[in-house]
Design a protein around this motif. Structure first.
Motif, mmCIF file in Angstrom:
data_model
loop_
_atom_site.group_PDB
_atom_site.id
_atom_site.type_symbol
_atom_site.label_atom_id
_atom_site.label_comp_id
_atom_site.label_asym_id
_atom_site.label_seq_id
_atom_site.Cartn_x
_atom_site.Cartn_y
_atom_site.Cartn_z
ATOM 1 N N LEU A 27 0.917 -1.248 -0.109
ATOM 2 C CA LEU A 27 0.014 0.034 -0.039
ATOM 3 C C LEU A 27 0.877 1.219 -0.112
ATOM 4 O O LEU A 27 1.590 1.435 0.961
ATOM 5 N N TYR A 28 0.704 1.920 -1.154
ATOM 6 C CA TYR A 28 1.579 3.288 -1.181
ATOM 7 C C TYR A 28 0.464 4.341 -0.780
ATOM 8 O O TYR A 28 -0.544 4.513 -1.666
ATOM 9 N N LEU A 29 0.617 5.304 0.032
ATOM 10 C CA LEU A 29 -0.120 6.509 0.303
ATOM 11 C C LEU A 29 0.374 7.628 -0.038
ATOM 12 O O LEU A 29 1.574 7.883 0.344
ATOM 13 N N SER A 30 0.026 8.381 -0.771
ATOM 14 C CA SER A 30 0.371 9.804 -1.179
ATOM 15 C C SER A 30 0.612 10.540 0.111
ATOM 16 O O SER A 30 -0.063 10.554 0.886
ATOM 17 N N GLY A 31 1.598 11.690 -0.152
ATOM 18 C CA GLY A 31 1.791 12.505 0.838
ATOM 19 C C GLY A 31 0.378 13.162 1.161
ATOM 20 O O GLY A 31 -0.202 13.707 0.365
ATOM 21 N N GLN A 32 0.520 13.236 2.577
ATOM 22 C CA GLN A 32 -0.662 14.128 3.204
ATOM 23 C C GLN A 32 -0.435 15.170 3.993
ATOM 24 O O GLN A 32 0.642 15.166 4.738
ATOM 25 N N ILE A 33 -1.035 16.302 3.723
ATOM 26 C CA ILE A 33 -0.777 17.647 4.484
ATOM 27 C C ILE A 33 -2.066 17.700 5.228
ATOM 28 O O ILE A 33 -3.210 17.128 4.999
#
Length: 129
Positions: A27-33
Protein backbone atom coordinates in the motif's frame (compact mmCIF):
# COMPACT_ATOMS: atom_id res chain seq x y z
CA UNK A 1 -3.85 -2.19 -8.68
CA UNK A 2 -6.66 -0.68 -6.64
CA UNK A 3 -6.87 3.04 -5.86
CA UNK A 4 -8.03 4.38 -2.48
CA UNK A 5 -10.26 7.39 -2.05
CA UNK A 6 -9.57 10.57 -0.12
CA UNK A 7 -10.08 10.41 3.65
CA UNK A 8 -13.33 11.86 5.04
CA UNK A 9 -13.16 15.56 5.73
CA UNK A 10 -10.37 16.23 3.28
CA UNK A 11 -10.68 17.92 -0.08
CA UNK A 12 -10.17 15.77 -3.20
CA UNK A 13 -6.68 15.59 -4.72
CA UNK A 14 -5.58 18.82 -6.37
CA UNK A 15 -3.74 17.06 -9.15
CA UNK A 16 -3.64 13.91 -11.26
CA UNK A 17 -2.81 11.41 -8.51
CA UNK A 18 -4.51 8.87 -6.27
CA UNK A 19 -4.53 9.33 -2.49
CA UNK A 20 -3.37 5.73 -2.27
CA UNK A 21 -2.72 2.65 -4.37
CA UNK A 22 -2.88 -0.97 -3.27
CA UNK A 23 -0.62 -3.11 -5.46
CA UNK A 24 0.54 -6.68 -4.91
CA UNK A 25 0.33 -6.68 -1.14
CA UNK A 26 1.84 -3.20 -0.86
CA UNK A 27 0.00 0.00 0.00
CA UNK A 28 1.44 3.32 -1.12
CA UNK A 29 -0.17 6.41 0.41
CA UNK A 30 0.45 9.75 -1.25
CA UNK A 31 1.82 12.58 0.83
CA UNK A 32 -0.76 13.96 3.24
CA UNK A 33 -0.88 17.55 4.43
CA UNK A 34 -3.32 18.83 7.07
CA UNK A 35 -5.94 20.30 4.77
CA UNK A 36 -9.38 20.97 6.17
CA UNK A 37 -12.50 20.54 4.01
CA UNK A 38 -12.34 24.21 3.00
CA UNK A 39 -8.82 23.71 1.60
CA UNK A 40 -6.99 25.57 4.40
CA UNK A 41 -4.34 24.14 6.70
CA UNK A 42 -5.55 23.22 10.18
CA UNK A 43 -4.51 25.96 12.64
CA UNK A 44 -2.21 25.34 15.58
CA UNK A 45 1.15 24.61 14.00
CA UNK A 46 3.05 21.46 13.18
CA UNK A 47 1.82 19.47 16.20
CA UNK A 48 -1.85 19.98 15.18
CA UNK A 49 -0.99 19.28 11.56
CA UNK A 50 0.62 15.99 12.62
CA UNK A 51 -2.46 14.95 14.61
CA UNK A 52 -4.77 15.52 11.63
CA UNK A 53 -2.39 13.85 9.18
CA UNK A 54 -2.00 10.71 11.30
CA UNK A 55 -5.76 10.56 11.81
CA UNK A 56 -6.26 10.65 8.04
CA UNK A 57 -3.50 8.10 7.46
CA UNK A 58 -5.23 5.75 9.90
CA UNK A 59 -8.47 6.12 7.94
CA UNK A 60 -6.69 5.42 4.65
CA UNK A 61 -4.97 2.36 6.11
CA UNK A 62 -8.39 1.16 7.28
CA UNK A 63 -9.75 1.44 3.70
CA UNK A 64 -7.14 -1.18 2.78
CA UNK A 65 -7.92 -3.30 5.88
CA UNK A 66 -4.59 -2.28 7.38
CA UNK A 67 -3.43 -0.74 10.64
CA UNK A 68 -0.41 1.37 11.61
CA UNK A 69 1.40 -1.91 12.38
CA UNK A 70 1.47 -2.62 8.62
CA UNK A 71 3.50 0.53 7.90
CA UNK A 72 7.09 -0.33 6.95
CA UNK A 73 8.32 3.08 5.73
CA UNK A 74 7.41 6.62 6.66
CA UNK A 75 8.73 9.81 5.11
CA UNK A 76 8.31 13.13 6.92
CA UNK A 77 8.79 16.47 5.16
CA UNK A 78 9.17 19.43 7.55
CA UNK A 79 9.55 23.09 6.67
CA UNK A 80 10.98 23.83 10.13
CA UNK A 81 13.05 21.31 12.09
CA UNK A 82 12.05 23.15 15.28
CA UNK A 83 8.77 21.21 15.05
CA UNK A 84 10.54 17.85 14.98
CA UNK A 85 9.76 17.03 18.64
CA UNK A 86 6.02 17.50 18.16
CA UNK A 87 6.09 15.27 15.08
CA UNK A 88 8.05 12.65 17.02
CA UNK A 89 5.37 12.72 19.72
CA UNK A 90 2.65 12.22 17.10
CA UNK A 91 4.60 9.29 15.63
CA UNK A 92 5.02 7.73 19.09
CA UNK A 93 1.26 8.01 19.69
CA UNK A 94 0.42 6.51 16.28
CA UNK A 95 2.93 3.65 16.05
CA UNK A 96 4.13 1.01 18.47
CA UNK A 97 7.27 -1.13 18.35
CA UNK A 98 8.60 -2.30 16.05
CA UNK A 99 8.48 1.17 14.54
CA UNK A 100 8.60 1.62 10.76
CA UNK A 101 11.74 2.75 9.00
CA UNK A 102 11.67 6.52 8.67
CA UNK A 103 13.22 9.37 6.73
CA UNK A 104 12.91 13.00 7.83
CA UNK A 105 13.58 15.66 5.21
CA UNK A 106 13.82 19.41 5.77
CA UNK A 107 12.22 21.28 2.87
CA UNK A 108 11.87 24.94 1.97
CA UNK A 109 8.10 24.85 1.48
CA UNK A 110 5.10 22.57 1.01
CA UNK A 111 1.78 22.94 -0.83
CA UNK A 112 -0.81 25.33 0.61
CA UNK A 113 1.60 26.62 3.24
CA UNK A 114 1.70 23.34 5.16
CA UNK A 115 4.58 22.82 7.57
CA UNK A 116 4.40 19.00 7.45
CA UNK A 117 3.74 16.34 4.82
CA UNK A 118 3.81 12.59 5.46
CA UNK A 119 3.80 9.67 3.05
CA UNK A 120 3.59 5.98 3.91
CA UNK A 121 4.42 2.58 2.47
CA UNK A 122 2.70 -0.40 4.12
CA UNK A 123 3.01 -4.13 3.53
CA UNK A 124 -0.27 -6.01 3.81
CA UNK A 125 0.93 -9.44 2.80
CA UNK A 126 0.63 -11.68 -0.22
CA UNK A 127 -3.06 -12.46 0.38
CA UNK A 128 -4.17 -8.81 0.18
CA UNK A 129 -4.32 -8.35 -3.61
Amino acid sequence: MRPLGSPAGSPPPVGPYSPGILAGGWLYLSGQIALQEDGTIVPGGMREEARLIFSRLKEMLSQARATPSHVVKLTLYLTDMEGFQGVNEACAAFFSPPYPARVTVGVKELPRGASLEVDVVAYLGEDSH
